[in-house]
Write an enzyme that holds these catalytic residues in place. Structure first.
Site, PDB file in Angstrom:
ATOM      1  N   HIS A   1     -18.351  33.183   3.411  1.00 23.75           N
ATOM      2  CA  HIS A   1     -18.375  33.037   1.946  1.00 23.75           C
ATOM      3  C   HIS A   1     -17.737  34.248   1.273  1.00 23.75           C
ATOM      4  O   HIS A   1     -18.077  35.402   1.566  1.00 23.75           O
ATOM      5  CB  HIS A   1     -19.808  32.844   1.464  1.00 23.75           C
ATOM      6  CG  HIS A   1     -19.927  32.955  -0.020  1.00 23.75           C
ATOM      7  ND1 HIS A   1     -19.129  32.241  -0.884  1.00 23.75           N
ATOM      8  CD2 HIS A   1     -20.727  33.736  -0.805  1.00 23.75           C
ATOM      9  CE1 HIS A   1     -19.432  32.568  -2.130  1.00 23.75           C
ATOM     10  NE2 HIS A   1     -20.395  33.464  -2.105  1.00 23.75           N
TER      11      HIS A   1
ATOM     12  N   ASN B   1     -14.782  34.766  -6.321  1.00 22.77           N
ATOM     13  CA  ASN B   1     -15.895  34.069  -5.664  1.00 22.77           C
ATOM     14  C   ASN B   1     -15.957  32.644  -6.216  1.00 22.77           C
ATOM     15  O   ASN B   1     -16.350  32.436  -7.366  1.00 22.77           O
ATOM     16  CB  ASN B   1     -17.188  34.845  -5.961  1.00 22.77           C
ATOM     17  CG  ASN B   1     -18.418  34.198  -5.345  1.00 22.77           C
ATOM     18  OD1 ASN B   1     -18.403  33.041  -4.946  1.00 22.77           O
ATOM     19  ND2 ASN B   1     -19.497  34.955  -5.302  1.00 22.77           N
TER      20      ASN B   1
ATOM     21  N   CYS C   1     -23.822  28.921  -2.796  1.00 19.94           N
ATOM     22  CA  CYS C   1     -22.661  29.345  -2.008  1.00 19.94           C
ATOM     23  C   CYS C   1     -22.768  28.911  -0.547  1.00 19.94           C
ATOM     24  O   CYS C   1     -21.821  29.075   0.227  1.00 19.94           O
ATOM     25  CB  CYS C   1     -22.490  30.852  -2.112  1.00 19.94           C
ATOM     26  SG  CYS C   1     -22.367  31.399  -3.812  1.00 19.94           S
TER      27      CYS C   1
HETATM   28  N1  ACO Z   1     -16.867  46.803 -15.169  1.00 18.15           N
HETATM   29  C1  ACO Z   1     -17.226  48.078 -15.423  1.00 18.15           C
HETATM   30  N2  ACO Z   1     -18.444  48.546 -15.200  1.00 18.15           N
HETATM   31  C2  ACO Z   1     -19.360  47.706 -14.697  1.00 18.15           C
HETATM   32  C3  ACO Z   1     -19.063  46.357 -14.399  1.00 18.15           C
HETATM   33  C4  ACO Z   1     -17.760  45.919 -14.655  1.00 18.15           C
HETATM   34  N3  ACO Z   1     -17.355  44.652 -14.416  1.00 18.15           N
HETATM   35  N4  ACO Z   1     -20.164  45.762 -13.889  1.00 18.15           N
HETATM   36  C5  ACO Z   1     -21.123  46.697 -13.874  1.00 18.15           C
HETATM   37  N5  ACO Z   1     -20.638  47.853 -14.362  1.00 18.15           N
HETATM   38  C6  ACO Z   1     -21.339  49.106 -14.536  1.00 18.15           C
HETATM   39  C7  ACO Z   1     -22.824  48.921 -14.767  1.00 18.15           C
HETATM   40  O1  ACO Z   1     -23.096  48.669 -16.115  1.00 18.15           O
HETATM   41  C8  ACO Z   1     -23.356  50.226 -14.274  1.00 18.15           C
HETATM   42  O2  ACO Z   1     -23.184  51.169 -15.288  1.00 18.15           O
HETATM   43  P1  ACO Z   1     -24.317  52.287 -15.570  1.00 18.15           P
HETATM   44  O3  ACO Z   1     -24.384  53.093 -14.302  1.00 18.15           O
HETATM   45  O4  ACO Z   1     -23.766  53.020 -16.721  1.00 18.15           O
HETATM   46  O5  ACO Z   1     -25.577  51.536 -15.847  1.00 18.15           O
HETATM   47  C9  ACO Z   1     -22.441  50.594 -13.130  1.00 18.15           C
HETATM   48  O6  ACO Z   1     -21.230  49.853 -13.330  1.00 18.15           O
HETATM   49  C10 ACO Z   1     -23.009  50.248 -11.773  1.00 18.15           C
HETATM   50  O7  ACO Z   1     -23.529  48.902 -11.818  1.00 18.15           O
HETATM   51  P2  ACO Z   1     -24.083  48.185 -10.563  1.00 18.15           P
HETATM   52  O8  ACO Z   1     -24.515  46.796 -10.907  1.00 18.15           O
HETATM   53  O9  ACO Z   1     -25.079  49.089  -9.920  1.00 18.15           O
HETATM   54  O10 ACO Z   1     -22.742  48.090  -9.726  1.00 18.15           O
HETATM   55  P3  ACO Z   1     -22.578  48.061  -8.170  1.00 18.15           P
HETATM   56  O11 ACO Z   1     -21.979  49.327  -7.732  1.00 18.15           O
HETATM   57  O12 ACO Z   1     -23.813  47.577  -7.488  1.00 18.15           O
HETATM   58  O13 ACO Z   1     -21.474  46.935  -8.017  1.00 18.15           O
HETATM   59  C11 ACO Z   1     -21.345  44.623  -7.372  1.00 18.15           C
HETATM   60  C12 ACO Z   1     -21.684  45.610  -8.495  1.00 18.15           C
HETATM   61  C13 ACO Z   1     -19.854  44.764  -7.070  1.00 18.15           C
HETATM   62  C14 ACO Z   1     -21.625  43.208  -7.853  1.00 18.15           C
HETATM   63  C15 ACO Z   1     -22.212  44.986  -6.150  1.00 18.15           C
HETATM   64  O14 ACO Z   1     -23.572  45.011  -6.493  1.00 18.15           O
HETATM   65  C16 ACO Z   1     -22.030  44.106  -4.998  1.00 18.15           C
HETATM   66  O15 ACO Z   1     -21.101  44.253  -4.248  1.00 18.15           O
HETATM   67  N6  ACO Z   1     -22.947  43.126  -4.830  1.00 18.15           N
HETATM   68  C17 ACO Z   1     -22.883  42.163  -3.782  1.00 18.15           C
HETATM   69  C18 ACO Z   1     -23.260  40.853  -4.281  1.00 18.15           C
HETATM   70  C19 ACO Z   1     -22.100  40.050  -4.779  1.00 18.15           C
HETATM   71  O16 ACO Z   1     -20.954  40.280  -4.501  1.00 18.15           O
HETATM   72  N7  ACO Z   1     -22.463  39.022  -5.517  1.00 18.15           N
HETATM   73  C20 ACO Z   1     -21.499  38.049  -5.911  1.00 18.15           C
HETATM   74  C21 ACO Z   1     -22.138  36.779  -6.222  1.00 18.15           C
HETATM   75  S1  ACO Z   1     -23.451  36.327  -5.218  1.00 18.15           S
HETATM   76  C22 ACO Z   1     -22.942  35.356  -4.005  1.00 18.15           C
HETATM   77  O17 ACO Z   1     -21.893  34.817  -4.011  1.00 18.15           O
HETATM   78  C23 ACO Z   1     -23.885  35.049  -2.894  1.00 18.15           C
END
Ligand code: ACO
Length: 348
Positions: free
Chosen positions: A273, A303, A117
């Site tokens: 990004h 993304n 990215c």
């Molecule tokens: N739909 C429904 N539920 C989901 C989904 C989905 N798409 N994805 C995960 N869940 C569930 C998980 O299974 C988990 O369930 P559980 O508690 O029963 O185990 C729960 O939601 C929480 O999962 P987490 O992975 O902890 O979710 P989080 O709140 O961290 O959100 C996210 C995920 C949005 C990706 C977050 O971690 C974030 O903002 N990360 C930043 C990094 C990012 O945006 N990366 C993108 C690509 S990297 C880049 O471009 C550099």
């Protein structure tokens, strides 16, 4: 070369290409157990574009490049250099020469650059060096990614985040105007073009995001074994990536602004990004800048990896929110880990 003899490097044209098929969060809920109610508040994404199977990264890149060249009023044969920033090329030997051929840019040397990215920012920084040394006069930087071809469509934690797209800029060296890239000592009255560059890498975080290959051992002849690659889908530690981004990105933006001698308030547009709206909001808060100045196209495109920064910039330029003479910051961050920030004044 001493800094006072560096040519100014201007960003003179931009283009973007987004494939037509659109995948809404509601469509995704038919593929995996997810919903718009889960995706939208956590990411800011409502829909993303998907490149049809019969088209390639080269098609997408060439479309964005053609638009950027037209806006810059630069003929393909005037290009000396083409850099293609991609992590999703169909040919791992590189696809930039295919973009060169598609454009008819017969004079240009073309090669790929991979930094996930951050690829676009690293490629703009690389092209700038060629132009500042005087080796080349005009460069095209294209970032194109088709992460839809690399995600595991049964993994709801990653497949909801990504989309396909490409963005391109044309850079031009102007030997008449001199710039002082990255120095504060003797700044010219009105700084033009690329004003400062800050780049970073930290391989100790490589496990946080990966688009890797597995190596399978196979017997070759006698007792000799050979390793064979097998593609793995994207893996990501979302929480750790979030922490990395909200710490590293504001810091590198501040460093690049300091080097350029520009305050955060003086910047009209931050083109960061497009990973996640929560990351963009946290960065705006840390920098104490109006969130309205941080471009976001996440809602429509998700993304798009390396392509997201030029897509966001093209969007603002098309809407008239950013234009000639405006100060901007482009920022990439992602797998590697890699991150980088470039301060610039847009236009000829
Ligand atoms: N739909 C429904 N539920 C989901 C989904 C989905 N798409 N994805 C995960 N869940 C569930 C998980 O299974 C988990 O369930 P559980 O508690 O029963 O185990 C729960 O939601 C929480 O999962 P987490 O992975 O902890 O979710 P989080 O709140 O961290 O959100 C996210 C995920 C949005 C990706 C977050 O971690 C974030 O903002 N990360 C930043 C990094 C990012 O945006 N990366 C993108 C690509 S990297 C880049 O471009 C550099």
């Amino acid at each position: 070369m001493p800094s006072d003899s560096l040519p100014t490097v201007r960003l003179v044209g931009i283009g973007a290409a987004l494939p037509n098929p659109c995948l809404h969060n509601d469509d995704l809920s038919q593929i995996v157990e997810t919903s718009d109610e889960w995706i939208w508040p956590r990411t800011g994404i409502r829909e993303r574009r998907i490149l049809p199977p019969q088209l390639s990264v080269v098609d997408l890149a060439s479309q964005a490049a053609t638009q950027a060249l037209a806006q810059a009023q630069v003929h393909p044969q005037e290009l000396d250099l083409i850099l293609l920033a991609t992590s999703t090329s169909a040919d791992r030997f590189g696809s930039a020469p295919q973009v060169q051929a598609a454009l008819g840019a017969t004079r240009a040397v073309a090669f790929d650059l991979t930094a996930a990215c951050t690829g676009f920012v690293f490629a703009v920084a690389t092209a700038t060096q060629f132009l500042q040394t005087g080796l080349y006069r005009r460069a095209l930087v294209v970032a194109a990614d088709v992460l839809s071809r690399t995600v595991d469509w049964t993994d709801r934690t990653t497949c909801v985040l990504f989309g396909d797209g490409a963005g391109a800029v044309v850079l031009e060296a102007d030997t008449a105007g001199r710039s002082e890239v990255g120095t504060r000592a003797s700044m010219p009255q009105v700084q033009q073009g690329i004003l400062s560059i800050e780049l970073r890498s930290d391989g100790t975080g490589s496990e946080l995001l990966s688009l890797g290959m597995e190596t399978e051992a196979r017997p070759l002849v006698g007792s000799l074994e050979v390793g064979q690659y097998r593609c793995r889908p994207i893996t990501m530690n979302g929480r750790e990536v979030y922490k990395f981004a909200v710490n590293a990105v504001p810091e590198i933006i501040e460093k690049s602004l300091f080097r350029a001698g520009i305050s955060a308030e003086a910047v009209q547009g931050y083109f960061v990004h497009q990973a996640n709206q929560r990351i963009l909001d946290a960065i705006a808060k840390r920098l104490e800048v109006d969130p309205e100045r941080v471009a976001s196209v996440l809602e429509r495109y998700g993304n798009t990896s390396g392509a997201s920064v030029p897509i966001a910039l093209a969007d603002w330029i098309e809407k008239g929110r950013f234009g000639p003479g405006d100060l901007g910051v482009m920022v990439g961050f992602g797998a590697g880990l890699t991150w980088g920030s470039i301060v610039f004044r847009w236009g000829k």
